[in-house]
Design a protein around this motif. Structure first.
Motif, mmCIF file in Angstrom:
data_model
loop_
_atom_site.group_PDB
_atom_site.id
_atom_site.type_symbol
_atom_site.label_atom_id
_atom_site.label_comp_id
_atom_site.label_asym_id
_atom_site.label_seq_id
_atom_site.Cartn_x
_atom_site.Cartn_y
_atom_site.Cartn_z
ATOM 1 N N LEU A 40 48.835 42.795 -33.466
ATOM 2 C CA LEU A 40 49.662 41.627 -33.194
ATOM 3 C C LEU A 40 51.146 41.958 -33.303
ATOM 4 O O LEU A 40 51.951 41.495 -32.497
ATOM 5 C CB LEU A 40 49.293 40.494 -34.144
ATOM 6 N N ASP A 41 51.514 42.777 -34.281
ATOM 7 C CA ASP A 41 52.915 43.131 -34.461
ATOM 8 C C ASP A 41 53.471 43.840 -33.236
ATOM 9 O O ASP A 41 54.563 43.529 -32.760
ATOM 10 C CB ASP A 41 53.114 43.972 -35.728
ATOM 11 N N HIS A 42 52.713 44.776 -32.693
ATOM 12 C CA HIS A 42 53.175 45.505 -31.511
ATOM 13 C C HIS A 42 53.230 44.599 -30.280
ATOM 14 O O HIS A 42 54.208 44.602 -29.538
ATOM 15 C CB HIS A 42 52.293 46.722 -31.234
ATOM 16 N N VAL A 43 52.192 43.821 -30.071
ATOM 17 C CA VAL A 43 52.152 42.925 -28.903
ATOM 18 C C VAL A 43 53.338 41.964 -28.922
ATOM 19 O O VAL A 43 54.046 41.810 -27.922
ATOM 20 C CB VAL A 43 50.821 42.135 -28.843
ATOM 21 N N SER A 95 61.196 44.043 -36.802
ATOM 22 C CA SER A 95 61.498 44.034 -35.368
ATOM 23 C C SER A 95 60.953 42.783 -34.701
ATOM 24 O O SER A 95 61.627 42.171 -33.877
ATOM 25 C CB SER A 95 60.950 45.296 -34.680
ATOM 26 N N VAL A 96 59.736 42.393 -35.073
ATOM 27 C CA VAL A 96 59.141 41.195 -34.474
ATOM 28 C C VAL A 96 59.939 39.965 -34.879
ATOM 29 O O VAL A 96 60.261 39.113 -34.042
ATOM 30 C CB VAL A 96 57.661 41.039 -34.876
ATOM 31 N N ILE A 97 60.267 39.876 -36.152
ATOM 32 C CA ILE A 97 60.993 38.709 -36.652
ATOM 33 C C ILE A 97 62.372 38.616 -36.006
ATOM 34 O O ILE A 97 62.775 37.549 -35.518
ATOM 35 C CB ILE A 97 61.094 38.747 -38.191
ATOM 36 N N VAL A 98 63.100 39.729 -35.963
ATOM 37 C CA VAL A 98 64.454 39.729 -35.397
ATOM 38 C C VAL A 98 64.410 39.446 -33.894
ATOM 39 O O VAL A 98 65.175 38.608 -33.391
ATOM 40 C CB VAL A 98 65.182 41.055 -35.694
#
Length: 187
Positions: A40-43, A95-98
């Motif tokens: 999920l993090d990468h997607v 990275s996902v959050i930002v």
């Protein structure tokens, strides 16, 4: 309305958080292609890069994904040499959050700031993929995860172009950021 529901369905699709595919029997390109879509993090990071690029428009459409993918390849190379980077997993989560927060705020950063930022995140994602190479052909594996990442960037850009209500995209960015904060235990 149908586009909004489609985007919501894609974002809510069941994908195990911070996990990867169990396709250990695959090698080379196929293993590399499936690797990023199993986490999920990468997607979400890849889609967020595409969303942000699509929202910014102009040269950002190519510059952001290219910066991410180029740095991702470098990070992969660094990892395959055995060199470590500090806080890779924390950086991937960040990275996902930002990126999602940038989409949520519809941030209009200059390319001189935006490209290095996404490149830093790409470096971390690539390094993670390189440390998880484990017996796969490096060139095919790298080509696979780069192709999957580019496709996810494209999916994000397509969503940015198809959903004409920017508020929907901003809410989606906020929801992604909130989801990852909950996953991280910060929400």
């Amino acid at each position: 309305m149908r586009r909004v529901l489609t985007l919501a369905a894609l974002l809510a699709a069941p994908v195990p958080a911070l996990a990867h595919t169990g396709a250990d029997h695959l090698h080379g390109f196929a293993a590399g292609f499936l690797h990023p879509v199993g986490g999920l993090d990468h997607v979400l990071a890849m889609v967020a890069v595409g969303l942000w690029a699509g929202l910014l428009g102009g040269r950002a459409i190519w510059a952001l994904p290219a910066g991410f993918l180029g740095a991702m390849a470098v990070g992969f190379g660094v990892a395959t040499t055995g060199l470590g980077l500090p806080m890779v997993e924390a950086g991937i989560l960040a990275s996902v959050i930002v990126l999602a927060a940038l989409v949520a705020s519809s941030a209009r950063l200059s390319l001189a700031v935006a490209v290095p930022l996404v490149a830093l995140f790409g470096l971390l994602h690539g390094h993670a993929h390189g440390t998880e190479l484990a017996g796969h052909g490096a060139v095919g594996y790298a080509a696979g995860f780069l192709a999957a990442s580019a496709a996810l960037h494209g999916l994000g850009m397509l969503a940015a172009w198809q959903v004409t209500n920017r508020l929907v995209l901003r809410v989606a960015g906020g929801a992604i950021a909130a989801l990852m904060l909950v996953v991280a235990g910060l929400g």
